[in-house]
Scaffold this motif. Structure first.
Motif, PDB file in Angstrom:
ATOM      1  N   LYS A  25     -19.137 -16.705  -3.597  1.00 57.39           N
ATOM      2  CA  LYS A  25     -18.832 -16.030  -4.863  1.00 57.39           C
ATOM      3  C   LYS A  25     -18.061 -14.743  -4.618  1.00 57.39           C
ATOM      4  N   VAL A  26     -18.417 -14.045  -3.546  1.00 63.22           N
ATOM      5  CA  VAL A  26     -17.736 -12.789  -3.240  1.00 63.22           C
ATOM      6  C   VAL A  26     -16.260 -13.042  -2.922  1.00 63.22           C
ATOM      7  N   ASN A  27     -15.946 -14.156  -2.276  1.00 62.84           N
ATOM      8  CA  ASN A  27     -14.542 -14.482  -1.985  1.00 62.84           C
ATOM      9  C   ASN A  27     -13.748 -14.669  -3.268  1.00 62.84           C
ATOM     10  N   GLU A  28     -14.326 -15.340  -4.234  1.00 63.97           N
ATOM     11  CA  GLU A  28     -13.618 -15.550  -5.499  1.00 63.97           C
ATOM     12  C   GLU A  28     -13.355 -14.223  -6.209  1.00 63.97           C
ATOM     13  N   ARG A  29     -14.349 -13.330  -6.167  1.00 65.26           N
ATOM     14  CA  ARG A  29     -14.141 -12.009  -6.783  1.00 65.26           C
ATOM     15  C   ARG A  29     -13.072 -11.219  -6.035  1.00 65.26           C
ATOM     16  N   TYR A  35      -5.252 -10.083  -6.444  1.00 60.26           N
ATOM     17  CA  TYR A  35      -4.160 -10.359  -7.384  1.00 60.26           C
ATOM     18  C   TYR A  35      -4.004  -9.224  -8.390  1.00 60.26           C
ATOM     19  N   ALA A  36      -5.128  -8.718  -8.880  1.00 59.77           N
ATOM     20  CA  ALA A  36      -5.062  -7.598  -9.827  1.00 59.77           C
ATOM     21  C   ALA A  36      -4.436  -6.378  -9.154  1.00 59.77           C
ATOM     22  N   GLY A  37      -4.846  -6.110  -7.920  1.00 57.11           N
ATOM     23  CA  GLY A  37      -4.287  -4.983  -7.178  1.00 57.11           C
ATOM     24  C   GLY A  37      -2.803  -5.133  -6.939  1.00 57.11           C
ATOM     25  N   ARG A  38      -2.372  -6.357  -6.610  1.00 61.50           N
ATOM     26  CA  ARG A  38      -0.941  -6.596  -6.400  1.00 61.50           C
ATOM     27  C   ARG A  38      -0.159  -6.328  -7.678  1.00 61.50           C
ATOM     28  N   SER A  39      -0.711  -6.756  -8.809  1.00 57.11           N
ATOM     29  CA  SER A  39      -0.037  -6.513 -10.088  1.00 57.11           C
ATOM     30  C   SER A  39       0.063  -5.025 -10.383  1.00 57.11           C
ATOM     31  N   GLU A  40      -1.026  -4.304 -10.139  1.00 61.22           N
ATOM     32  CA  GLU A  40      -1.022  -2.860 -10.384  1.00 61.22           C
ATOM     33  C   GLU A  40      -0.075  -2.148  -9.427  1.00 61.22           C
ATOM     34  N   LEU A  41      -0.017  -2.625  -8.189  1.00 57.89           N
ATOM     35  CA  LEU A  41       0.884  -2.049  -7.196  1.00 57.89           C
ATOM     36  C   LEU A  41       2.334  -2.254  -7.601  1.00 57.89           C
ATOM     37  N   THR A  42       2.652  -3.456  -8.023  1.00 55.13           N
ATOM     38  CA  THR A  42       4.014  -3.768  -8.468  1.00 55.13           C
ATOM     39  C   THR A  42       4.402  -2.923  -9.673  1.00 55.13           C
ATOM     40  N   ALA A  43       3.445  -2.694 -10.570  1.00 58.44           N
ATOM     41  CA  ALA A  43       3.701  -1.909 -11.779  1.00 58.44           C
ATOM     42  C   ALA A  43       3.593  -0.405 -11.524  1.00 58.44           C
ATOM     43  N   ALA A  52      -9.432  -0.993  -8.387  1.00 56.36           N
ATOM     44  CA  ALA A  52      -9.491  -2.297  -7.717  1.00 56.36           C
ATOM     45  C   ALA A  52      -9.787  -2.126  -6.228  1.00 56.36           C
ATOM     46  N   ALA A  53      -9.169  -1.131  -5.593  1.00 58.10           N
ATOM     47  CA  ALA A  53      -9.390  -0.878  -4.166  1.00 58.10           C
ATOM     48  C   ALA A  53     -10.845  -0.488  -3.901  1.00 58.10           C
ATOM     49  N   GLU A  54     -11.437   0.316  -4.780  1.00 50.45           N
ATOM     50  CA  GLU A  54     -12.843   0.693  -4.614  1.00 50.45           C
ATOM     51  C   GLU A  54     -13.750  -0.529  -4.724  1.00 50.45           C
ATOM     52  N   SER A 162     -16.195   7.247  -0.708  1.00 48.86           N
ATOM     53  CA  SER A 162     -15.306   8.286  -0.209  1.00 48.86           C
ATOM     54  C   SER A 162     -13.859   7.806  -0.175  1.00 48.86           C
ATOM     55  N   PHE A 163     -13.626   6.561  -0.565  1.00 51.53           N
ATOM     56  CA  PHE A 163     -12.274   6.024  -0.562  1.00 51.53           C
ATOM     57  C   PHE A 163     -11.469   6.749  -1.629  1.00 51.53           C
ATOM     58  N   VAL A 164     -10.424   7.427  -1.217  1.00 54.27           N
ATOM     59  CA  VAL A 164      -9.593   8.163  -2.163  1.00 54.27           C
ATOM     60  C   VAL A 164      -8.158   7.696  -2.002  1.00 54.27           C
ATOM     61  N   LEU A 165      -7.573   7.257  -3.082  1.00 49.42           N
ATOM     62  CA  LEU A 165      -6.188   6.836  -3.074  1.00 49.42           C
ATOM     63  C   LEU A 165      -5.388   7.911  -3.794  1.00 49.42           C
TER      64      LEU A 165
END
Length: 184
Positions: A25-29, A35-43, A52-54, A162-165
């Motif tokens: 299940k974790v793989n599907e999430r 994919y969501a991150g790629r879309s946000e990155l492209t935009a 999404a990264a967190e 602590s992940f900061v983008l």
């Protein structure tokens, strides 16, 4: 990469968290978030990319947690191969445990040492089970082992990772994402 994907798929059987297709299940999430991150990155949409990264960071901890617990529970008589795996997996999650629960991380570090005993493993396992919800990890995605929840408590609390983008990092990533998208 594939190692984490494969590890999650392997552990999903033991922890009863496989989908009907046999994947974790974790793989599907994670795939959905990639994919969501790629879309946000492209935009070049940094706040959702950060979110999404967190989420990805938290989900990637699950197969490592499962592997650590599995080795503690299913292998009380540690042979050298099992101990080496247990040591590596426990150390891979220790920074996340420490961020959420310093006492638990010290118990785990102290008790999964060069020759852990059954008592040491029990103490480390209880500390990890207590820390999992504090790490922001969804206990339902971690699952159950031997009919017992992998978490001491069944509810996850929010994770203040602590992940900061930073904005500049997001800009660089956006630029790289545009180039990758262009090349595909």
């Amino acid at each position: 990469g594939m190692m984490m994907y494969g590890l999650a798929k392997e552990q999903c059987k033991q922890f009863d968290v496989c989908t009907n297709s046999g994947d974790a299940k974790v793989n599907e999430r994670l795939i959905t978030l990639f994919y969501a991150g790629r879309s946000e990155l492209t935009a070049r949409n940094c706040p959702p990319l950060h979110k999404a990264a967190e989420k990805i960071e938290i989900l990637l901890q699950i197969p490592l947690i499962q592997s650590t617990l599995s080795l503690m529970i299913l292998n009380p008589s540690m042979n050298e191969d099992n101990f080496g795996e247990l040591y590596a997996f426990s150390r891979s999650i220790l920074p996340y445990v420490e961020e959420a629960d310093r006492d638990a991380s010290q118990i785990i570090a102290k008790n999964i040492d060069f020759r852990p005993t059954k008592g040491n493993l029990d103490a480390a396992m209880m500390a990890l089970k207590d820390a999992i919800p504090k790490m922001g990890v969804d206990c339902d995605l971690v699952g159950r082992l031997d009919g017992k929840s992998a978490c001491a408590k069944s509810t996850a609390t929010s994770h203040t990772g602590s992940f900061v983008l930073s904005l500049s990092t997001c800009t660089v990533l956006s630029f790289v994402g545009v180039i990758v998208t262009f090349l595909m």
